[in-house]
Enzyme design. Structure first.
Site, PDB file in Angstrom:
ATOM      1  N   GLY A   1      48.156  62.853  69.867  1.00  0.00           N
ATOM      2  CA  GLY A   1      48.783  64.104  69.432  1.00  0.00           C
ATOM      3  C   GLY A   1      47.851  64.902  68.550  1.00  0.00           C
ATOM      4  O   GLY A   1      46.652  64.627  68.490  1.00  0.00           O
ATOM      5  N   ASN A   2      48.386  65.905  67.879  1.00  0.00           N
ATOM      6  CA  ASN A   2      47.580  66.700  66.949  1.00  0.00           C
ATOM      7  C   ASN A   2      48.449  67.133  65.776  1.00  0.00           C
ATOM      8  O   ASN A   2      49.652  66.871  65.758  1.00  0.00           O
ATOM      9  CB  ASN A   2      46.946  67.895  67.670  1.00  0.00           C
ATOM     10  CG  ASN A   2      47.998  68.806  68.266  1.00  0.00           C
ATOM     11  OD1 ASN A   2      48.732  69.463  67.549  1.00  0.00           O
ATOM     12  ND2 ASN A   2      48.099  68.814  69.597  1.00  0.00           N
ATOM     13  N   ARG A   3      47.838  67.798  64.827  1.00  0.00           N
ATOM     14  CA  ARG A   3      48.519  68.062  63.552  1.00  0.00           C
ATOM     15  C   ARG A   3      49.271  69.386  63.502  1.00  0.00           C
ATOM     16  O   ARG A   3      49.683  69.822  62.437  1.00  0.00           O
ATOM     17  CB  ARG A   3      47.500  68.010  62.414  1.00  0.00           C
ATOM     18  CG  ARG A   3      46.961  66.599  62.182  1.00  0.00           C
ATOM     19  CD  ARG A   3      45.813  66.603  61.194  1.00  0.00           C
ATOM     20  NE  ARG A   3      46.189  67.196  59.925  1.00  0.00           N
ATOM     21  CZ  ARG A   3      45.339  67.603  59.010  1.00  0.00           C
ATOM     22  NH1 ARG A   3      44.031  67.481  59.231  1.00  0.00           N
ATOM     23  NH2 ARG A   3      45.755  68.121  57.874  1.00  0.00           N
ATOM     24  N   SER A   4      49.459  70.037  64.631  1.00  0.00           N
ATOM     25  CA  SER A   4      50.146  71.335  64.584  1.00  0.00           C
ATOM     26  C   SER A   4      51.602  71.147  64.138  1.00  0.00           C
ATOM     27  O   SER A   4      52.329  70.311  64.680  1.00  0.00           O
ATOM     28  CB  SER A   4      50.107  71.989  65.966  1.00  0.00           C
ATOM     29  OG  SER A   4      50.887  73.145  65.946  1.00  0.00           O
TER      30      SER A   4
END
Ligand code: CTP
Length: 400
Positions: free
Chosen positions: A208-211
């Site tokens: 995933g990512n930190r958005s």
């Protein structure tokens, strides 16, 4: 400075009790609120409650304090009128200009922006009579927030629920801040993607990512406040639904692509604020991946995800559709942004510089919006909604 003057109209639906929270939000943030209920609203919440919470007198009829001509003065002096909940009957009266109580008189004398937050049963909302009344009010410049989907009075569920009071408050705050009675995106359909995609490895793990989704949600909220019909394709954001916005929830990049393409078919603008994973694991393990004693883990093999922004830019669903991308860059921000704008083929690219306290999860943002026409619009450090409004200004300019 005088406090902004709000008229909170309340019509007779069970959701009237939720208007108490909306009222509190206004008063606690320094607004002067005059509550104008209808006679039926007073069956649900009494005048004493409205009066105590607002600190102002409360009346439903034009016959109280006649010497002050309240049926004219309340509307004339308002900076914003918000009707929440707005019943089918109230929308019909407003659309036809009836004036048989204090609230309907106020709606005719107000020259400020007007927001309606309807709440009713799904059948009543979907009835052509209600839909035509809503269209009439929108054509005249009112912001009519789409009802939320969920539990209604009794056991039934469907579209018709009053949106969360906190979100109605946000719409009102935006409408007030812009100070316009003409919602410039009315009649437009806009699609916003938000959040970050998650690419599953096995049933418990993902890449995933930190958005956080906050910038995309701010875009959706501000577009709704400017009168647009908004589809928000939300990837794992975990934020409350903005009022009046159709939210489609997705997990992966492939699901996000499908939802965006579907919604974009009749959209005037598409804004890709989501952080989309460029790669996904080539294989998905249907059982949890276990560690094996004395063995190194297997490498994760990745494959490319579709580039949604490039795809919708190259193959516009409608002539004149405006496509906006986002880019987070760490070095050579503007040069990389220009190159990315050309590569993706979109009309506008919002370029953020990413750093420790910038962008991810923050309430604020700072960016430069690059245009395919060579324009460069710097947006100073400020709330994500200010950046969102600049994006919509630029989009509205291109829509003509
Ligand atoms: N985007 C997309 N589909 C992808 C990846 C990104 O639609 N598979 C969109 C994002 O929503 C964003 C824009 O493209 O609006 C920029 O994404 P970014 O990942 O920064 O661009 P890349 O072309 O992947 O560039 P980089 O080499 O910097 O990763």
């Amino acid at each position: 400075m005088d406090k902004p003057r709000i008229v909170l109209g309340v019509s007779g639906g069970i959701a009237a009790y939720k208007a108490c929270e909306l009222l509190r939000r206004f008063t606690e943030s320094g607004h002067d609120v005059r509550v104008v209920p209808t006679a039926s609203a007073l069956h649900f919440v009494g005048a004493a409650t409205w009066s105590a919470l607002s600190g102002n007198p409360v009346s439903a009829e034009v016959w109280d304090d006649v010497h002050e001509v309240p049926h004219v003065r309340i509307g004339q002096h308002a900076d914003l009128v918000v009707v929440a909940p707005a019943t089918a009957d109230m929308l019909a009266k407003a659309a036809h200009g009836l004036a048989d109580d204090l609230l309907t008189n106020t709606l005719l004398t107000a020259r400020c922006p007007v927001v309606f937050a309807p709440a009713m049963h799904t059948e009543m909302w979907e009835h052509p009579a209600t839909q035509e009344n809503v269209a009439t009010l929108r054509r005249r410049g009112a912001v009519v927030v789409e009802p939320a989907v969920g539990r209604l009075t009794g056991v039934d569920t469907g579209k018709g629920r009053l949106p969360d009071p906190a979100e109605i408050f946000e719409v009102c705050r935006r409408v007030l801040a812009r100070g316009v009675a003409e919602p410039d995106l009315r009649g437009r359909h806009v699609v916003v993607s938000a959040g970050g995609t998650r690419e599953p490895l096995d049933p418990v793990r993902f890449l995933g990512n930190r958005s956080s989704g906050k910038q995309g949600y701010a875009l959706a909220r501000t577009a709704a406040a400017r009168g647009a019909r908004v589809t928000l394709v939300s990837a794992n954001a975990g934020l409350p639904d903005p009022a009046g916005v159709d939210v489609v929830r997705v997990g992966t990049a492939v699901q996000l692509r499908e939802a965006v393409l579907k919604a974009a078919a009749d959209a005037d603008a598409v804004v890709m604020a989501a952080a989309v994973a460029d790669f996904r694991p080539a294989a998905y393990a249907s059982g949890k991946i276990k560690k094996k004693d004395g063995q190194d883990p297997d490498p994760i093999v990745l494959v490319r995800n579709p580039d949604i922004l490039a795809e919708i830019s190259a193959d516009r669903a409608r002539p004149g559709q405006v496509v906006v991308g986002f880019a987070a860059e760490t070095d050579d921000v503007l040069a990389n942004g220009r190159a990315k704008l050309a590569r993706k083929g979109c009309d506008l690219l919002v370029v953020n510089e990413v750093g420790e306290r910038k962008t991810f999860g923050s309430e604020e943002n700072e960016a430069v919006v690059l245009g395919a026409d060579g324009s460069e619009t710097p947006v100073p450090h400020g709330p994500k909604e200010a950046l969102a409004d600049t994006v919509w200004d630029l989009v509205a300019g291109r829509l003509g």
